[in-house]
Design a protein around this motif. Structure first.
Motif, PDB file in Angstrom:
ATOM      1  N   GLN A  36      31.339  42.817 -37.724  1.00 24.75           N
ATOM      2  CA  GLN A  36      31.244  41.417 -38.134  1.00 24.75           C
ATOM      3  C   GLN A  36      30.136  41.244 -39.167  1.00 24.75           C
ATOM      4  O   GLN A  36      30.284  40.492 -40.123  1.00 24.75           O
ATOM      5  N   ASP A  41      35.088  38.636 -40.568  1.00 27.97           N
ATOM      6  CA  ASP A  41      36.125  38.472 -39.557  1.00 27.97           C
ATOM      7  C   ASP A  41      37.099  39.649 -39.559  1.00 27.97           C
ATOM      8  O   ASP A  41      37.350  40.272 -40.590  1.00 27.97           O
ATOM      9  N   GLN A  65      35.076  36.333 -34.160  1.00 27.55           N
ATOM     10  CA  GLN A  65      35.756  35.585 -35.223  1.00 27.55           C
ATOM     11  C   GLN A  65      34.995  34.296 -35.528  1.00 27.55           C
ATOM     12  O   GLN A  65      34.646  33.534 -34.625  1.00 27.55           O
TER      13      GLN A  65
END
Length: 85
Positions: A36, A41, A65
């Motif tokens: 990340q 994402d 996310q």
């Protein structure tokens, strides 16, 4: 480079210096935060059902996310520091 990026790079080096391997759940968390922080994402298709490791990594990354790359880097740094203590 920013201070955060420097600290992230140092954490990437420090994780390799640990004398004991973290448990699998912590390894997945480290992987997800690293991805990340460095990529953003999750991208691509989830690995197939029989690719247990790949699927676990994908799912761990997917949980982050929407998290900013800076936040992920900071959490990675904090976790590595905690493990090194």
């Amino acid at each position: 480079m920013t201070e955060l990026n420097d600290a992230f790079e140092n954490a990437l080096k420090d994780i390799k210096k640990l004398t004991t391997r973290p448990d699998d759940a912590t390894m997945l968390k480290l992987y997800a935060l690293y991805k990340q922080g460095s990529v953003g994402d999750v991208k691509g298709d989830k690995p197939g059902f029989f690719d247990f490791v790949g699927a676990a990594k994908y799912e761990a990354w997917e949980k982050n996310q929407g998290m900013s790359t800076d936040e992920a880097k900071q959490q990675y740094i904090d976790l590595v520091n905690k493990l090194g203590s």
